[in-house]
Design an enzyme around this catalytic site. Sequence first.
Site, PDB file in Angstrom:
ATOM      1  N   TYR A 100      12.895   1.578   1.117  1.00  0.00           N
ATOM      2  CA  TYR A 100      13.754   2.286   2.970  1.00  0.00           C
ATOM      3  C   TYR A 100      14.798   1.905   3.563  1.00  0.00           C
ATOM      4  O   TYR A 100      14.708   2.160   4.409  1.00  0.00           O
ATOM      5  CB  TYR A 100      12.294   1.708   3.338  1.00  0.00           C
ATOM      6  CG  TYR A 100      11.195   2.098   2.799  1.00  0.00           C
ATOM      7  CD1 TYR A 100      10.424   3.608   3.207  1.00  0.00           C
ATOM      8  CD2 TYR A 100      10.106   1.678   2.541  1.00  0.00           C
ATOM      9  CE1 TYR A 100       9.207   3.798   2.729  1.00  0.00           C
ATOM     10  CE2 TYR A 100       8.332   1.964   1.918  1.00  0.00           C
ATOM     11  CZ  TYR A 100       8.304   2.981   1.933  1.00  0.00           C
ATOM     12  OH  TYR A 100       7.359   3.522   1.469  1.00  0.00           O
ATOM     13  N   ALA A 104       1.918   6.520   5.835  1.00  0.00           N
ATOM     14  CA  ALA A 104       0.643   6.391   4.549  1.00  0.00           C
ATOM     15  C   ALA A 104       0.310   7.009   5.287  1.00  0.00           C
ATOM     16  O   ALA A 104      -0.562   8.336   4.799  1.00  0.00           O
ATOM     17  CB  ALA A 104       0.379   5.432   5.340  1.00  0.00           C
ATOM     18  N   ILE A 144      11.653   8.568   4.413  1.00  0.00           N
ATOM     19  CA  ILE A 144      12.909   8.607   3.657  1.00  0.00           C
ATOM     20  C   ILE A 144      13.395   7.945   2.373  1.00  0.00           C
ATOM     21  O   ILE A 144      14.251   8.461   1.751  1.00  0.00           O
ATOM     22  CB  ILE A 144      13.025   6.877   4.507  1.00  0.00           C
ATOM     23  CG1 ILE A 144      12.907   6.641   5.568  1.00  0.00           C
ATOM     24  CG2 ILE A 144      14.252   5.915   4.179  1.00  0.00           C
ATOM     25  CD1 ILE A 144      12.730   5.124   6.711  1.00  0.00           C
ATOM     26  N   SER A 145      11.889   7.704   1.916  1.00  0.00           N
ATOM     27  CA  SER A 145      12.570   8.076   0.261  1.00  0.00           C
ATOM     28  C   SER A 145      12.369   8.893  -0.448  1.00  0.00           C
ATOM     29  O   SER A 145      11.436   9.981   0.739  1.00  0.00           O
ATOM     30  CB  SER A 145      11.272   6.614  -0.042  1.00  0.00           C
ATOM     31  OG  SER A 145       9.301   7.238  -0.195  1.00  0.00           O
ATOM     32  N   HIS A 155      -0.783  11.506   3.560  1.00  0.00           N
ATOM     33  CA  HIS A 155      -1.484  11.456   2.463  1.00  0.00           C
ATOM     34  C   HIS A 155      -3.105  11.520   3.505  1.00  0.00           C
ATOM     35  O   HIS A 155      -3.653  11.282   1.801  1.00  0.00           O
ATOM     36  CB  HIS A 155      -1.164  10.740   1.030  1.00  0.00           C
ATOM     37  CG  HIS A 155       0.153  10.075   1.641  1.00  0.00           C
ATOM     38  ND1 HIS A 155       0.848  11.085   0.861  1.00  0.00           N
ATOM     39  CD2 HIS A 155       0.665   9.509   1.644  1.00  0.00           C
ATOM     40  CE1 HIS A 155       2.430  11.021   1.611  1.00  0.00           C
ATOM     41  NE2 HIS A 155       2.735   9.166   1.146  1.00  0.00           N
ATOM     42  N   ARG A 181       1.122  10.457  -2.996  1.00  0.00           N
ATOM     43  CA  ARG A 181       2.226  10.164  -2.055  1.00  0.00           C
ATOM     44  C   ARG A 181       2.806  11.911  -2.185  1.00  0.00           C
ATOM     45  O   ARG A 181       3.766  11.841  -1.245  1.00  0.00           O
ATOM     46  CB  ARG A 181       3.801   9.400  -2.417  1.00  0.00           C
ATOM     47  CG  ARG A 181       3.255   8.054  -2.455  1.00  0.00           C
ATOM     48  CD  ARG A 181       4.172   6.796  -1.663  1.00  0.00           C
ATOM     49  NE  ARG A 181       4.043   5.213  -2.086  1.00  0.00           N
ATOM     50  CZ  ARG A 181       3.968   4.930  -1.003  1.00  0.00           C
ATOM     51  NH1 ARG A 181       3.690   5.180   0.246  1.00  0.00           N
ATOM     52  NH2 ARG A 181       3.219   3.458  -0.643  1.00  0.00           N
ATOM     53  N   ASP A 206      -4.361  19.055  12.594  1.00  0.00           N
ATOM     54  CA  ASP A 206      -4.855  19.234  13.011  1.00  0.00           C
ATOM     55  C   ASP A 206      -4.097  19.473  14.974  1.00  0.00           C
ATOM     56  O   ASP A 206      -3.960  20.521  15.419  1.00  0.00           O
ATOM     57  CB  ASP A 206      -6.271  19.430  13.375  1.00  0.00           C
ATOM     58  CG  ASP A 206      -7.544  19.320  12.518  1.00  0.00           C
ATOM     59  OD1 ASP A 206      -6.734  20.396  11.757  1.00  0.00           O
ATOM     60  OD2 ASP A 206      -8.515  19.088  12.005  1.00  0.00           O
ATOM     61  N   PRO A 220       2.918   5.066  10.585  1.00  0.00           N
ATOM     62  CA  PRO A 220       2.446   2.788  10.207  1.00  0.00           C
ATOM     63  C   PRO A 220       3.669   2.599   9.803  1.00  0.00           C
ATOM     64  O   PRO A 220       4.242   3.202   8.670  1.00  0.00           O
ATOM     65  CB  PRO A 220       1.256   3.325   9.683  1.00  0.00           C
ATOM     66  CG  PRO A 220       0.578   3.997   9.205  1.00  0.00           C
ATOM     67  CD  PRO A 220       1.601   5.357  10.311  1.00  0.00           C
ATOM     68  N   ASN A 221       3.727   1.251  10.411  1.00  0.00           N
ATOM     69  CA  ASN A 221       4.838   0.418   9.208  1.00  0.00           C
ATOM     70  C   ASN A 221       6.360   1.006   9.129  1.00  0.00           C
ATOM     71  O   ASN A 221       7.083  -0.013   8.236  1.00  0.00           O
ATOM     72  CB  ASN A 221       4.454   0.015   7.583  1.00  0.00           C
ATOM     73  CG  ASN A 221       2.920  -0.669   7.776  1.00  0.00           C
ATOM     74  OD1 ASN A 221       2.670  -1.779   7.999  1.00  0.00           O
ATOM     75  ND2 ASN A 221       2.644   0.146   6.589  1.00  0.00           N
TER      76      ASN A 221
END
Length: 144
Positions: free
Chosen positions: A22, A76, A100-101, A79, A110, A86, A9-10
């Site tokens: 980012y 995200a 990236i970060s 986490h 995080r 699985d 996501p994102n």
Amino acid sequence: MKILVINGPNLNMLGIREPDIYGAETYRALCARIEAFARERGVEVELYQSNHEGDLVDKLQAAYGDADGIVINPGAYTHTSVALLDALKAVSIPAVEVHISDVSAREDFRRVSYIRAACIATISGHGTKGYLEAMELLLKEAGK
């Protein structure tokens, strides 16, 4: 060799979402850079991005018998997603987790990765070049 690069996501908002964290590189530019790297190395690459956990699980499952390595930035879901963990365990394809970060230098939550347990390595904080480093690592693992 075929490498599947999965983004959660994102990640499609790269260059727009928090560029101070980012970077300014767009998702499209990142994909072009990954494809160019794959061509240079003689590797087949498939790129996939989704904001939906189930779609990412489906893509991982579809990689079974098709991909030789996986580069995954679960965003995200890193986490929160036992489902992605699985799926990675189920397909047993060598995978490298990319961020990236530098997630270890950010908020406490995080620092927890459910995905990491199914990966051969984690590359964090190297910006988008971490994707290329992950691909290089998979090639090295495969003896290429």
